[in-house]
Design an enzyme around this catalytic site. Structure first.
Site, PDB file in Angstrom:
ATOM      1  N   ASP A 103      24.052 -51.023  63.971  1.00  0.00           N
ATOM      2  CA  ASP A 103      25.059 -51.782  64.716  1.00  0.00           C
ATOM      3  C   ASP A 103      26.459 -51.432  64.232  1.00  0.00           C
ATOM      4  OD1 ASP A 103      24.480 -52.961  62.242  1.00  0.00           O
ATOM      5  OD2 ASP A 103      24.783 -55.005  62.973  1.00  0.00           O
ATOM      6  N   ARG A 104      26.633 -51.294  62.916  1.00  0.00           N
ATOM      7  CA  ARG A 104      27.937 -50.881  62.380  1.00  0.00           C
ATOM      8  C   ARG A 104      28.267 -49.462  62.825  1.00  0.00           C
ATOM      9  NH1 ARG A 104      27.612 -51.481  56.138  1.00  0.00           N
ATOM     10  NH2 ARG A 104      29.803 -50.815  56.262  1.00  0.00           N
ATOM     11  N   THR A 175      34.919 -84.142  56.122  1.00  0.00           N
ATOM     12  CA  THR A 175      33.985 -83.129  55.631  1.00  0.00           C
ATOM     13  C   THR A 175      33.696 -82.042  56.670  1.00  0.00           C
ATOM     14  OG1 THR A 175      32.968 -84.680  54.097  1.00  0.00           O
ATOM     15  CG2 THR A 175      31.659 -82.757  54.713  1.00  0.00           C
TER      16      THR A 175
END
Length: 246
Positions: A103-104, A175
């Protein structure tokens, strides 16, 4: 159209027809998992059929094999993309090119077609960052947990911390916002540092290309970024165009 491109990731599955002019058509998507792919869903329907299919997969081997089985029932020829030392004007930095995630690798091919010095950031299950010079030289990259994965990991270790929700604030007052701000902010900080280091290495400021399912959430925090949601499929089209065995 009879030729199709398929991108099987860790969390999503996408496909697009490969047009005769070398471009890609409308992108389709299915739920992850072979059973869901075989059945299709109400929005996209079943998997297409055709003459040739090119596949890029970073999913688990078992799921990849299931997908290939499904595609071989629907296409005359099915070809798997693989990372190479050189392809379509890109020269990868890895001494063992096969260890660079496909994919890269394909995103680099797509980025090369965009042109110029670029920093490619893919935001999916992982956050991947790669620097590509205008001459096609890959200068290496980084891999980290994406904001989504950070949230999930925190929730698994501390169930009181919600796995989703909240919005980005520089200094959050609750939070959920604090979690969103911390995880999104960590990804943005790594991308921004990579941009600075990329400029120092190249002597020029690289453009920032964002792709992946988590990219839209980071886009407002990186206003200089250019969205390229189909970058892997665009790179796969380039890979298919130079595939000597097709």
């Amino acid at each position: 159209m009879s030729d199709w491109l398929f991108d099987l990731g860790n969390s999503r599955f996408k496909a697009a027809p490969w047009r005769p002019d070398g471009g890609i058509g409308q992108i389709l998507a299915w739920p992850h998992g072979a059973d869901a792919l075989a059945a299709g869903d109400a929005s996209q329907g079943p998997l297409p059929r055709g003459r040739r299919a090119w596949v890029a997969s970073v999913a688990a081997p078992a799921l990849t094999l299931q997908l290939l089985t499904l595609l071989r029932e629907r296409f005359e020829q099915v070809r798997m993309a693989e990372s190479r030392a050189e392809c379509a004007g890109v020269r990868v930095a890895y001494a063992q090119p096969q260890r660079l995630g496909v994919d890269r690798f394909l995103a680099l091919l797509g980025a090369r077609a965009v042109g110029g010095d670029v920093l490619v950031a893919g935001v999916g299950t992982a956050l991947t960052i790669d620097l590509l010079g205008a001459d096609g030289t890959h200068h290496g990259g980084r891999i980290a947990a994406s904001p989504t994965l950070m949230r999930q990991a925190l929730h698994q270790r501390a169930a009181q911390l919600p796995a989703s929700g909240g919005g980005y604030r520089e200094f959050a007052g609750d939070t959920e916002d604090a979690l969103a701000s911390g995880c999104d902010g960590a990804a943005v900080a790594l991308i921004e540092r990579s941009l600075r280091e990329g400029q120092a290495r190249l002597g020029r400021a690289p453009a920032l290309l964002l792709h992946g399912g988590g990219a839209p959430a980071l886009q407002p925090l990186l206003p200089q970024a250019r969205a390229h949601p189909a970058l892997v499929l665009e790179g796969l089209a380039l890979w298919a165009s130079v595939d000597p065995d097709a």
